[in-house]
Design a protein around this motif. Sequence first.
Motif, PDB file in Angstrom:
ATOM      1  N   ASP A  81     103.463  98.447  29.049  1.00 26.24           N
ATOM      2  CA  ASP A  81     102.040  98.180  29.266  1.00 26.24           C
ATOM      3  C   ASP A  81     101.551  97.202  28.207  1.00 26.24           C
ATOM      4  O   ASP A  81     101.806  97.400  27.020  1.00 26.24           O
ATOM      5  CB  ASP A  81     101.214  99.468  29.204  1.00 26.24           C
ATOM      6  N   LYS A  82     100.833  96.207  28.638  1.00 30.86           N
ATOM      7  CA  LYS A  82     100.457  95.134  27.710  1.00 30.86           C
ATOM      8  C   LYS A  82      99.506  95.624  26.619  1.00 30.86           C
ATOM      9  O   LYS A  82      99.414  95.021  25.559  1.00 30.86           O
ATOM     10  CB  LYS A  82      99.868  93.933  28.449  1.00 30.86           C
ATOM     11  N   ASN A  83      98.838  96.759  26.860  1.00 28.47           N
ATOM     12  CA  ASN A  83      97.902  97.261  25.851  1.00 28.47           C
ATOM     13  C   ASN A  83      98.451  98.410  25.002  1.00 28.47           C
ATOM     14  O   ASN A  83      97.751  98.941  24.148  1.00 28.47           O
ATOM     15  CB  ASN A  83      96.601  97.714  26.514  1.00 28.47           C
ATOM     16  N   TRP A  84      99.680  98.818  25.259  1.00 27.91           N
ATOM     17  CA  TRP A  84     100.234  99.945  24.510  1.00 27.91           C
ATOM     18  C   TRP A  84     100.526  99.528  23.070  1.00 27.91           C
ATOM     19  O   TRP A  84     101.274  98.589  22.838  1.00 27.91           O
ATOM     20  CB  TRP A  84     101.503 100.445  25.203  1.00 27.91           C
ATOM     21  N   SER A  85      99.928 100.251  22.113  1.00 26.10           N
ATOM     22  CA  SER A  85     100.158  99.922  20.700  1.00 26.10           C
ATOM     23  C   SER A  85     101.516 100.443  20.235  1.00 26.10           C
ATOM     24  O   SER A  85     102.042  99.998  19.226  1.00 26.10           O
ATOM     25  CB  SER A  85      99.057 100.518  19.833  1.00 26.10           C
ATOM     26  N   GLY A  86     102.064 101.421  20.949  1.00 28.27           N
ATOM     27  CA  GLY A  86     103.340 102.003  20.552  1.00 28.27           C
ATOM     28  C   GLY A  86     103.213 103.448  20.101  1.00 28.27           C
ATOM     29  O   GLY A  86     104.206 104.103  19.820  1.00 28.27           O
TER      30      GLY A  86
END
Lengths: 179, 204
Positions: A141-146
């Motif tokens: 997901d492009k917004n996943w910070s981790g």
Amino acid sequence: MIRLSLCLSILLFIGCGVKESKNTNFENSDLVKNEFIPADSLGIPVYNFDQLEPFLNKKDDNIYIINFWATWCAPCIKELPYFEKINLQGKANNYKVILVSLDMPSMWKSKLLPFIKTKKIQSKVVVLNDLDQNRWIPKIDKNWSGAIPATLIYNRKKRKFYEQAFTYEMLNKEIQEFR
Amino acid sequence: MKYLWANFILIAIFLSDTGYFKEIDKGYDIGDYATDFSLPDINGKNVSLSDYKEAMGFLVIFTCNTCPYAIAYEDRIIALDKKYKTKGVPVIAINPNDPNLQPEDGVTYMKKRAMEKGFTFPYLVDNGQKIFPQYGATKTPHVYLLEKTNQGNVVRYIGTIDDNYSNASAVKIKYVENAIDAMLKGEEISITTTRAIGCSIKSR
């Protein structure tokens, strides 16, 4: 004036409510060790991202619930039974639950396998072991910070990613939107 | 009443324009000005970025005692501080976890950990968990490189330290070092944001 204060409180509520709650708890964990374990000796699949990716892009009639977790992540452990409960309803509802463990290699035998055994985990568990996290995290997901826990729910028509912990009710409600 | 409504809409537009909502929601982007803070270190002494008169910038690292990723990076954080403090970019570590939820991130344990590992940098308590949401930190470890300018501390890099948490000697790209080196030379930083798995921050 009553309308004014009502409006103000709505405004404030929205302003403060944006950040979703991340009530989390962690237990202590072992130091990270670099230790080679042959994947086939584990009894559960160990994938790199390219091997995992097909599971994130199935085009059949199922609803896929992909949870990213680790035994060292306390909020992950807390929500795991809810995914297990969903998995139990799987056959009747076309749910496919996959628990993607991000445990470190040194923890596979000492933590992960005993956890699966003692908790009698029924869902499919796979290990994702791919060091180039900066490459694959944005692909999930492009917004996943981790940060984990994190969950991907998808079917043929839509997909949604959640960087948060779930209650059973929240999880079930989200899944219903895919039916 | 109409007048009041109009006023409200204006206030809402003003707040969203100034980034007020954005800041609460997702923290800093590259190029934003980072807030200073006054947070107690492990001995109770308050530390602010403004205390560092000679600094060229800061490596603000949200980290903790308990996350396996944070632990894996402890030695590398010490090495970063030793290497870049003398060049004007000291490490400032902040523990964002609420000790009520994670007792082993309480200040006594922080002090113990700092002593055991010989931390060469301040290890601060995010009292009340107010600073990490402003930065937009979501996990430990989570690194923010700031450049000191006349207008304030500008965010230059957000992300992880390098591309191999498990083995420092097998690292291929040192994201943070590359960013600091470019910043100090006044060059453009080629990779300004990176992602890595981390432990979500424990906060009410």
